[in-house]
Scaffold this motif. Structure first.
Motif, mmCIF file in Angstrom:
data_model
loop_
_atom_site.group_PDB
_atom_site.id
_atom_site.type_symbol
_atom_site.label_atom_id
_atom_site.label_comp_id
_atom_site.label_asym_id
_atom_site.label_seq_id
_atom_site.Cartn_x
_atom_site.Cartn_y
_atom_site.Cartn_z
ATOM 1 N N ALA A 112 -14.970 11.192 -5.202
ATOM 2 C CA ALA A 112 -15.965 11.828 -6.069
ATOM 3 C C ALA A 112 -15.553 13.258 -6.427
ATOM 4 N N LYS A 113 -15.073 14.003 -5.448
ATOM 5 C CA LYS A 113 -14.645 15.385 -5.711
ATOM 6 C C LYS A 113 -13.511 15.410 -6.728
ATOM 7 N N SER A 114 -12.569 14.482 -6.580
ATOM 8 C CA SER A 114 -11.435 14.441 -7.500
ATOM 9 C C SER A 114 -11.873 14.064 -8.906
ATOM 10 N N ILE A 115 -12.768 13.096 -9.022
ATOM 11 C CA ILE A 115 -13.283 12.710 -10.342
ATOM 12 C C ILE A 115 -14.022 13.875 -10.982
ATOM 13 N N ALA A 116 -14.882 14.529 -10.212
ATOM 14 C CA ALA A 116 -15.678 15.637 -10.749
ATOM 15 C C ALA A 116 -14.795 16.775 -11.233
ATOM 16 N N LYS A 117 -13.667 16.991 -10.547
ATOM 17 C CA LYS A 117 -12.759 18.060 -10.943
ATOM 18 C C LYS A 117 -12.027 17.716 -12.238
ATOM 19 N N GLN A 118 -11.622 16.448 -12.372
ATOM 20 C CA GLN A 118 -10.839 16.044 -13.538
ATOM 21 C C GLN A 118 -11.693 15.664 -14.737
ATOM 22 N N ALA A 119 -12.885 15.109 -14.468
ATOM 23 C CA ALA A 119 -13.759 14.629 -15.553
ATOM 24 C C ALA A 119 -15.209 14.976 -15.220
ATOM 25 N N PRO A 120 -15.577 16.247 -15.305
ATOM 26 C CA PRO A 120 -16.922 16.677 -14.883
ATOM 27 C C PRO A 120 -18.062 16.073 -15.697
ATOM 28 N N HIS A 121 -17.747 15.459 -16.836
ATOM 29 C CA HIS A 121 -18.814 14.854 -17.659
ATOM 30 C C HIS A 121 -19.285 13.517 -17.098
ATOM 31 N N ILE A 122 -18.533 12.906 -16.165
ATOM 32 C CA ILE A 122 -18.918 11.604 -15.613
ATOM 33 C C ILE A 122 -19.934 11.808 -14.491
ATOM 34 N N PRO A 123 -21.152 11.288 -14.639
ATOM 35 C CA PRO A 123 -22.138 11.429 -13.547
ATOM 36 C C PRO A 123 -21.756 10.560 -12.351
ATOM 37 N N ILE A 124 -21.953 11.104 -11.159
ATOM 38 C CA ILE A 124 -21.585 10.404 -9.928
ATOM 39 C C ILE A 124 -22.815 10.314 -9.034
ATOM 40 N N ILE A 125 -23.154 9.095 -8.661
ATOM 41 C CA ILE A 125 -24.312 8.831 -7.802
ATOM 42 C C ILE A 125 -23.819 8.396 -6.429
ATOM 43 N N ASN A 126 -24.422 8.953 -5.395
ATOM 44 C CA ASN A 126 -24.090 8.581 -4.019
ATOM 45 C C ASN A 126 -25.171 7.634 -3.493
ATOM 46 N N TYR A 127 -24.783 6.370 -3.278
ATOM 47 C CA TYR A 127 -25.708 5.380 -2.729
ATOM 48 C C TYR A 127 -25.483 5.334 -1.223
ATOM 49 N N VAL A 128 -26.449 5.732 -0.460
ATOM 50 C CA VAL A 128 -26.443 5.897 0.991
ATOM 51 C C VAL A 128 -25.982 7.324 1.321
ATOM 52 N N SER A 129 -26.914 8.155 1.644
ATOM 53 C CA SER A 129 -26.596 9.538 1.991
ATOM 54 C C SER A 129 -25.779 9.592 3.270
ATOM 55 N N PRO A 130 -24.726 10.420 3.296
ATOM 56 C CA PRO A 130 -24.086 10.669 4.590
ATOM 57 C C PRO A 130 -25.094 11.359 5.502
ATOM 58 N N GLN A 131 -24.851 11.330 6.775
ATOM 59 C CA GLN A 131 -25.840 11.846 7.723
ATOM 60 C C GLN A 131 -25.773 13.370 7.820
ATOM 61 N N VAL A 132 -25.941 14.018 6.664
ATOM 62 C CA VAL A 132 -25.911 15.482 6.624
ATOM 63 C C VAL A 132 -27.098 16.088 7.355
ATOM 64 N N TRP A 133 -28.168 15.323 7.488
ATOM 65 C CA TRP A 133 -29.338 15.801 8.220
ATOM 66 C C TRP A 133 -29.093 15.814 9.721
ATOM 67 N N ALA A 134 -28.062 15.092 10.169
ATOM 68 C CA ALA A 134 -27.786 14.996 11.606
ATOM 69 C C ALA A 134 -26.843 16.096 12.092
ATOM 70 N N TRP A 135 -25.865 16.447 11.266
ATOM 71 C CA TRP A 135 -24.916 17.487 11.656
ATOM 72 C C TRP A 135 -24.208 17.992 10.405
ATOM 73 N N ARG A 136 -23.693 19.211 10.484
ATOM 74 C CA ARG A 136 -23.072 19.887 9.335
ATOM 75 C C ARG A 136 -23.988 19.840 8.121
ATOM 76 N N GLN A 137 -25.174 20.405 8.266
ATOM 77 C CA GLN A 137 -26.180 20.331 7.208
ATOM 78 C C GLN A 137 -25.765 21.083 5.944
ATOM 79 N N GLY A 138 -24.830 22.010 6.062
ATOM 80 C CA GLY A 138 -24.359 22.737 4.893
ATOM 81 C C GLY A 138 -23.679 21.857 3.866
ATOM 82 N N ARG A 139 -23.295 20.649 4.266
ATOM 83 C CA ARG A 139 -22.655 19.728 3.321
ATOM 84 C C ARG A 139 -23.579 19.350 2.174
#
Length: 405
Positions: free
Chosen positions: A113-140
């Protein structure tokens, strides 16, 4: 959502990227819902497994190459995984889809996703299933807003977390286990497998990933042996999944404990209904067992270094999804050095018979269905498809489909 007439000839191009079997199931269900609900024809591309392939996806790479977990599995494959990240991003930029949906497996999919966003920022990217950012490394969560357009959450507390920690929109769509868990069938299961009506049944679920099975199955089997000394008529059932079934059979070779191995999903849920209690690895299975109202104990071990890091960074009091959904510790969990046969057997014993502890847990688990989003309305995959279409479809088609702009 009902099928709507097509209003344009140009198909909607949707790229989906799944990195492991659970994501393959989610992706296949989402593909079905998108195709059924879209006002235009749909083309799918990306990475998936057998289920997504059956729905019409021609996977760019073999998903097994990237379906790894744990340092011992990941490190040897880092060069290959990084090549696949670059290749997948290049394919996305070249194909220029209307929308990209990354599904779970954040170590792989978020790099893409990061690579796509850098090369083609016009393409919307949806994340299905959140990583467990609420559990640790919340700054993500804040960082994710720099390369994602939306998060589709499976757990009810996740939208509030994103609203607090990030500008990234998040929609709770409900958990897909609501559609998969089949209730009932326990009596017929006992008949099929010649299990006496009053015989105690223990379900063992040592994980759906190879490293989980390798680390837990011996501990779980020894736990069952200890229980059987106290309950001579104990019947042990071990449901497994296709990607680890060969490994499970290998680990069971020469096993003296009488055991029923179950590989069919429908039979797994019938086994849940027949079981008096379960011993399971941490993961989605705790939600499945909760929906089936099976009194459960969780046992889990990971590599020591990973455990040390997670313990220092963890922001939650439980690693068990069922406990997080219920908002309290209902299912006991024994992690790392506490995950050993004597402790697990002692925790399971009162759940195997008619005790206050067993009754209390069953009552608490009865809340699971409502908490996971079962309100009698749309299915989780349909809710997810609605968001994907509202983001991916051009404005004219969104209006025709009566989707939010």
């Amino acid at each position: 959502m009902s099928q709507l007439p097509e209003v344009q000839s140009r198909p909607l191009r949707v790229m989906l990227i799944a990195g492991e079997p659970s994501g393959d199931i989610l992706g296949a269900e989402l593909m079905t819902s998108i195709r059924r609900s879209s006002p235009v024809s749909v083309e799918f591309l990306g990475i998936g497994g057998d289920r997504m392939t059956a729905e019409g996806l021609d996977s760019l790479v073999d998903m097994s190459e990237i379906a790894v977990m744990g340092l011992r599995e990941v490190v040897p494959r880092i060069p290959l995984i990084l090549r696949r990240v670059a290749e997948t991003a290049r394919n996305a930029v070249a194909a220029d889809p209307h929308v990209v949906v990354i599904i779970d497996s954040p170590d792989f999919t978020h790099r893409v996703a990061k690579s796509i966003a850098k090369q083609a920022p016009h393409i919307p990217i949806i994340n299905y299933v959140s990583p467990q950012v609420w559990a640790w490394r919340q700054g993500r969560a804040a960082k994710m807003a720099t390369y994602l357009s939306h998060v589709l959450a499976l757990l009810p507390f996740e939208p509030a977390f994103y609203a607090e920690k990030s500008t990234l929109p998040c929609t709770f769509v409900g958990h897909p286990v609501l559609e998969r868990v089949q209730l009932g069938g326990g009596e017929a299961f006992r008949v099929r497998h010649n299990i006496a009506k009053d015989a105690p049944v223990l379900a063992l679920l040592p994980g759906s990933r190879p490293n989980e099975v390798k680390g837990l199955i011996a501990i779980f089997l020894e736990t069952a042996r200890r229980l059987r000394r106290e309950m001579p008529d104990l019947v042990v059932v071990l449901p497994t999944v296709p990607n680890v079934s060969a490994l499970v059979r290998e680990k069971l070779a020469g096993e003296s404990l009488p055991l029923i191995l179950v590989e069919d999903q429908a039979e797994k849920f019938a086994a849940f209904d027949a079981a008096d209690a379960a011993l399971a690895a941490s993961g989605t299975v705790s939600l499945e067992l909760g929906l089936a109202r099976v009194p459960t104990v969780i046992g889990y071990r990971i590599e020591r270094l990973a455990a040390f890091i997670i313990r220092r960074l963890a922001k939650v009091e439980s690693i068990v999804l069922a406990n997080l959904v219920l908002g309290r510790k209902v299912i006991p969990e024994y992690l790392q050095e506490e995950c050993e046969p004597e402790t697990l057997a002692r925790a399971l014993a009162p759940l195997m018979t008619d005790t206050p502890e067993r009754a209390e847990m069953i009552t608490a688990l009865s809340e699971m269905r409502r908490r996971l989003g079962d309100d009698g309305g749309l299915k989780p995959a349909d809710r997810a498809a609605e968001v994907v279409l509202s983001i991916g479809l051009p404005e004219q088609e969104r209006r025709a489909a009566q989707l939010p702009l």
